[in-house]
Design an enzyme around this catalytic site. Sequence first.
Site, PDB file in Angstrom:
ATOM      1  N   CYS A  50      42.955  38.396  47.411  1.00 20.69           N
ATOM      2  CA  CYS A  50      42.365  38.687  46.271  1.00 20.69           C
ATOM      3  C   CYS A  50      43.028  39.385  45.194  1.00 20.69           C
ATOM      4  CB  CYS A  50      41.137  39.002  46.534  1.00 20.69           C
ATOM      5  SG  CYS A  50      40.692  40.762  47.220  1.00 20.69           S
ATOM      6  N   GLU A 114      43.226  50.341  53.807  1.00 25.83           N
ATOM      7  CA  GLU A 114      42.165  49.424  54.512  1.00 25.83           C
ATOM      8  C   GLU A 114      43.134  48.341  55.492  1.00 25.83           C
ATOM      9  OE1 GLU A 114      42.239  45.945  53.732  1.00 25.83           O
ATOM     10  OE2 GLU A 114      44.149  45.727  52.170  1.00 25.83           O
ATOM     11  N   GLN A 115      42.371  48.199  56.335  1.00 25.92           N
ATOM     12  CA  GLN A 115      42.860  47.354  57.655  1.00 25.92           C
ATOM     13  C   GLN A 115      42.853  45.791  57.418  1.00 25.92           C
ATOM     14  OE1 GLN A 115      42.583  48.571  61.640  1.00 25.92           O
ATOM     15  NE2 GLN A 115      41.161  50.211  61.220  1.00 25.92           N
ATOM     16  N   GLN A 120      45.260  39.503  57.355  1.00 21.82           N
ATOM     17  CA  GLN A 120      45.897  38.517  56.241  1.00 21.82           C
ATOM     18  C   GLN A 120      47.456  38.261  56.373  1.00 21.82           C
ATOM     19  OE1 GLN A 120      44.468  40.853  52.918  1.00 21.82           O
ATOM     20  NE2 GLN A 120      42.815  39.624  52.708  1.00 21.82           N
ATOM     21  N   GLY A 189      33.606  46.483  39.402  1.00 22.51           N
ATOM     22  CA  GLY A 189      34.540  45.656  40.192  1.00 22.51           C
ATOM     23  C   GLY A 189      33.892  45.160  41.433  1.00 22.51           C
ATOM     24  N   GLY A 191      35.893  44.324  44.564  1.00 26.06           N
ATOM     25  CA  GLY A 191      36.853  44.238  45.760  1.00 26.06           C
ATOM     26  C   GLY A 191      36.844  45.101  46.649  1.00 26.06           C
TER      27      GLY A 191
END
Length: 456
Positions: A50, A114-115, A120, A189, A191
Amino acid sequence: MSIMIVGLSHRTAPISLLERTTLSTEAAAELVANLCRGEHVAEAIALVTCNRLEIYAEVSKFHGGIGEIGAGLAEATGVPLTELTEHLYVHYENAAVAHLFQVTCGLDSMAVGEQQILGQVRTALRAAQGAGSAGRTIGHLVQNALRVGKRVHSETLLDQAAPSLVDAGLRKAAEALGPLGELNVLVLGAGAMSGLSVASAYRAQVASISVCSRTLPRARRLAESVGGTPVPREQLPDALAAADLVIACAGATGYLVEKDAAELALKSRDGRAQVYIDLALPRDVQPAVAELDAAHVFDLEHLGQVLTAEGLSEDLAEARAMVENEVALYLADQRAKEVAPTVVALRAMARSVMETELDRLSGRLDGLDPDVFAELEQTVHRVVEKLLHQPTVRVKELAAAPGGDTYAEALRLLFNLGPAPAAKAGDLPGVELAVQLEQDSLTDLSALLGRTGGAS
């Protein structure tokens, strides 16, 4: 062949453009397949999230690679290349390796640490391997990046960085406004960082939570996950006036909250103060908002100082240092591998000389006892091995350092091994261009992308 990354992310492009460049799994696979059918791209992986769209590729020529990847991105996304160019970045060779490792570890994420990005990247690799577009170079590189990402998350406290920033902001809000349980919170936001902010505010048992995002369905999903209220973008002025605490995480191009809008919101609050926590990069809240009497603004720099006082900045520094060390080790290993053909050639030459001389000796000493000749043969072999051992070990060690290829070349000249294997196409000019590209303006990148195909 050389490694190249071409892409855009939340750091270089507005959310509106990132939304337009989001590709489905099928579209990403088709883009990679088309790139690998081109003249200059041998391997490729597409990372689509994203917050970013990046192509990791092995290319034969610098300009040719950029031209093909840029054109491929424009065709796949439907966004004209002239519009994409302003927001694209290019990393080449060493810089590309460093960028991939940082991305995979979460150091380049909007929510630092962040993991999700690990999964991804892994998914992108598997898709490329299944399609046959990730081979020995890019596939091996991404596998190393995944290993480093796992190591960083298991051996450091990087995972705590993003939640700690939010918690530090909430503590600052409580100091300025009073108990969190009495505050109405507005999150800008939808996200990853916004999700952390909503979860942290919910755990703090604030009075209410509202979420405003460019895309209302995403705002609704996030708000309703904690029983909050989604806010359409056009209702942002009213939502600002109702909020005691505004947590901005969108990272949009341009300010979401400007001084005039904040001033209007404060006027309707009858003197009640507000706190703005700006967790976005680039900033969502205009710095001038802090000039208003009843407004308190805490951005990443302010909160970073809080983390420094708490020691968490040391964990971020440790994670970055670990990544830098892993990048250096990977590059040194690659340079050592590049000298292998020279070592093989040296040993082959020595073996040929030894066998020729032993054959000549055998012909001159006709009738020599076979056991004696075998012992003589082994003695010559041991002498040659001992003579070659130190040069071959040292040239591998020296090759691991920057500029190590000169030692391999010296070895070839000393032992008359002939020319080195064909160099990677465009290596030296590519490195120079990569350095220049990091320093040049986006206008120069636009000109570079305009030269497609045959340029080298």
